[in-house]
Motif scaffolding. Structure first.
Motif, short mmCIF file in Angstrom:
data_model
loop_
_atom_site.label_atom_id
_atom_site.label_comp_id
_atom_site.label_asym_id
_atom_site.label_seq_id
_atom_site.Cartn_x
_atom_site.Cartn_y
_atom_site.Cartn_z
N UNK A 297 8.22 -16.85 -11.14
CA UNK A 297 7.11 -17.71 -10.74
C UNK A 297 5.83 -17.13 -11.32
N UNK A 298 5.11 -17.92 -12.13
CA UNK A 298 3.92 -17.41 -12.82
C UNK A 298 2.82 -17.00 -11.82
N UNK A 299 2.65 -17.79 -10.78
CA UNK A 299 1.63 -17.46 -9.78
C UNK A 299 1.95 -16.13 -9.12
N UNK A 300 3.24 -15.91 -8.84
CA UNK A 300 3.66 -14.65 -8.24
C UNK A 300 3.48 -13.49 -9.23
N UNK A 301 3.76 -13.75 -10.50
CA UNK A 301 3.63 -12.71 -11.52
C UNK A 301 2.20 -12.21 -11.64
N UNK A 302 1.23 -13.09 -11.32
CA UNK A 302 -0.19 -12.71 -11.42
C UNK A 302 -0.71 -12.04 -10.15
N UNK A 303 0.09 -12.01 -9.11
CA UNK A 303 -0.34 -11.37 -7.86
C UNK A 303 -0.49 -9.87 -8.08
N UNK A 304 -1.52 -9.29 -7.48
CA UNK A 304 -1.84 -7.88 -7.74
C UNK A 304 -1.58 -7.01 -6.50
N UNK A 305 -1.19 -5.75 -6.79
CA UNK A 305 -0.95 -4.81 -5.71
C UNK A 305 -1.58 -3.45 -6.04
N UNK A 306 -1.79 -2.65 -5.02
CA UNK A 306 -2.24 -1.26 -5.16
C UNK A 306 -1.28 -0.40 -4.35
N UNK B 275 7.85 -6.20 0.19
CA UNK B 275 7.25 -6.25 1.54
C UNK B 275 5.75 -6.50 1.45
N UNK B 276 5.10 -5.82 0.47
CA UNK B 276 3.66 -6.00 0.27
C UNK B 276 3.34 -7.43 -0.14
N UNK B 277 4.18 -8.00 -0.99
CA UNK B 277 3.90 -9.33 -1.56
C UNK B 277 4.58 -10.47 -0.81
N UNK B 278 5.29 -10.11 0.25
CA UNK B 278 5.98 -11.12 1.07
C UNK B 278 6.96 -11.92 0.21
N UNK B 279 7.75 -11.22 -0.56
CA UNK B 279 8.75 -11.83 -1.42
C UNK B 279 10.11 -11.18 -1.16
N UNK C 192 -2.83 -3.77 -9.87
CA UNK C 192 -1.96 -4.12 -11.00
C UNK C 192 -1.17 -5.38 -10.68
N UNK C 193 -1.10 -6.31 -11.66
CA UNK C 193 -0.34 -7.53 -11.40
C UNK C 193 1.16 -7.24 -11.42
N UNK C 194 1.92 -8.09 -10.73
CA UNK C 194 3.36 -7.87 -10.57
C UNK C 194 4.10 -7.90 -11.92
N UNK C 195 3.58 -8.66 -12.86
CA UNK C 195 4.20 -8.70 -14.19
C UNK C 195 4.19 -7.31 -14.83
N UNK C 196 3.07 -6.61 -14.70
CA UNK C 196 2.98 -5.26 -15.25
C UNK C 196 3.80 -4.27 -14.43
N UNK C 197 3.81 -4.44 -13.12
CA UNK C 197 4.64 -3.58 -12.26
C UNK C 197 6.10 -3.71 -12.67
N UNK C 198 6.56 -4.94 -12.87
CA UNK C 198 7.95 -5.18 -13.27
C UNK C 198 8.25 -4.54 -14.61
N UNK C 199 7.30 -4.59 -15.57
CA UNK C 199 7.50 -3.98 -16.88
C UNK C 199 7.62 -2.47 -16.78
#
Length: 328
Positions: free
Chosen positions: A281-290, A307-311, A260-267
């Motif tokens: 950051x749009x590039x960060x928003x498109x980063x995906x996690x499981x 921690x997963x996304x190094x942010x 799931x991309x971070x934008x959806x996680x945030x929502x």
């Protein structure tokens, strides 16, 4: 008002087609228990005199049916056919009761509203036996009784529906621009008002038709299928879930993010906890996690996500959170 006057008043209302359902039931009970019908004579006579001066209404009209009934009864009364008259009035009132139920315009339904707050869920049992589980920060507007030809409710937010099957009364969910139509099945609807939150319907059992009224997009879903409409799009994105029950993991206070991309996680987190989560950051928003989270606080989840996304994330009054690639 004495009993005689009440009888005359009710009969006059009945013949004038102005009585309420309660008044009709009261009149029917009076007629059923009456030993004689002398108290009704004046009302019958007045109606007979008026009815004889106007054309007989069409039989398909309920008021016309009642007028024809009254005219026949009065005719029988004038002939002193006492026993037949008493029997006929009960039988005709019984038929009129059927017609009353069939043709009377349904009363406007009385609506209730169920709501949930941040990080809370609630179960609502509807009059038809349908069970609705509301997710956090959601509301459901529903009638006390479903008395029309379909069952309609209004959802803001997210809910899991276990709809009682009734082939004669489709179940319809209004959720913003999304219209979901079913007969009996289990599924989720997510329709939070925030633009960042996509509209989604996921089916666990049965079949569901979902329509986006503005985009005029339509999808028919069966078990395991999901339809998503993101903000600004005009078509549903259709997916097939390996585990459809994951769509209702939130009932057990579990969050499942699979690629799931971070934008959806945030929502999702914003809706669940009633906060605002910003990714600048749009590039960060498109980063995906499981990841899977259960029973954790918002701060605990954000720590794991960053921690997963190094942010990193920062907060203002524990109400607005910002996820950023820049260390603060």
């Amino acid at each position: 008002m004495d009993q005689s006057q009440r009888k005359s008043e009710l009969l006059k209302k009945y013949m004038g087609n102005t009585c309420t359902r309660g008044e009709f039931d009261e009149l029917f009970e009076m007629l059923r228990q009456a030993d004689n019908f002398d108290d009704f004579d004046l009302a019958f006579k007045n109606h007979w005199d008026k009815a004889s001066q106007v054309a007989t209404p069409k039989a398909a009209n309920l008021g016309g049916i009642r007028q024809n009934v009254v005219m026949r009864l009065w005719s029988m009364r004038r002939g002193r056919v006492r026993v037949k008259y008493a029997t006929a009035i009960l039988l005709i009132c019984g038929a009129a009761l059927f017609l009353f139920n069939r043709y009377q315009k349904p009363e406007a339904p009385v609506y209730q509203t169920a709501q949930t707050s941040a990080a809370k869920t609630k179960v609502v049992l509807l009059a038809d036996g349908t069970r609705v589980t509301l997710n956090a920060n959601s509301s459901l507007r529903y009638p006390d009784n479903f008395n029309a030809d379909k069952r309609e409710v209004y959802l803001t937010g997210e809910a899991y529906f276990e709809v009682f099957h009734d082939a004669e009364k489709p179940f319809v969910i209004h959720s913003g621009k999304l219209l979901t139509h079913v007969l009996g099945t289990t599924f989720t609807v997510s329709a939070y008002p925030q633009a960042a939150s996509p509209l989604n319907v996921t089916v666990l059992t049965g079949k569901v038709a979902v329509k986006h009224q503005q985009a005029n997009a339509l999808a028919v879903l069966t078990r395991g299928e999901s339809a998503t409409m993101s903000y600004g799009k005009t078509r549903f994105e259709l997916t097939k879930l390996k585990n459809p029950e994951d769509a209702i993991a939130w009932i057990d206070d579990k969050l499942i993010f699979e690629n799931t991309d971070l934008k959806q996680v945030a929502a999702v987190l914003s809706n669940k906890y009633g906060v605002s989560i910003i990714i600048n950051d749009k590039k960060l928003a498109d980063q995906r996690i499981t990841a899977i989270f259960q029973g954790q606080s918002l701060q605990g989840i954000l720590k794991a996500v960053t921690k997963i996304t190094h942010t990193n994330y920062t907060t203002v009054n524990n109400n607005t959170y910002t996820i950023s690639t820049n260390k603060q």
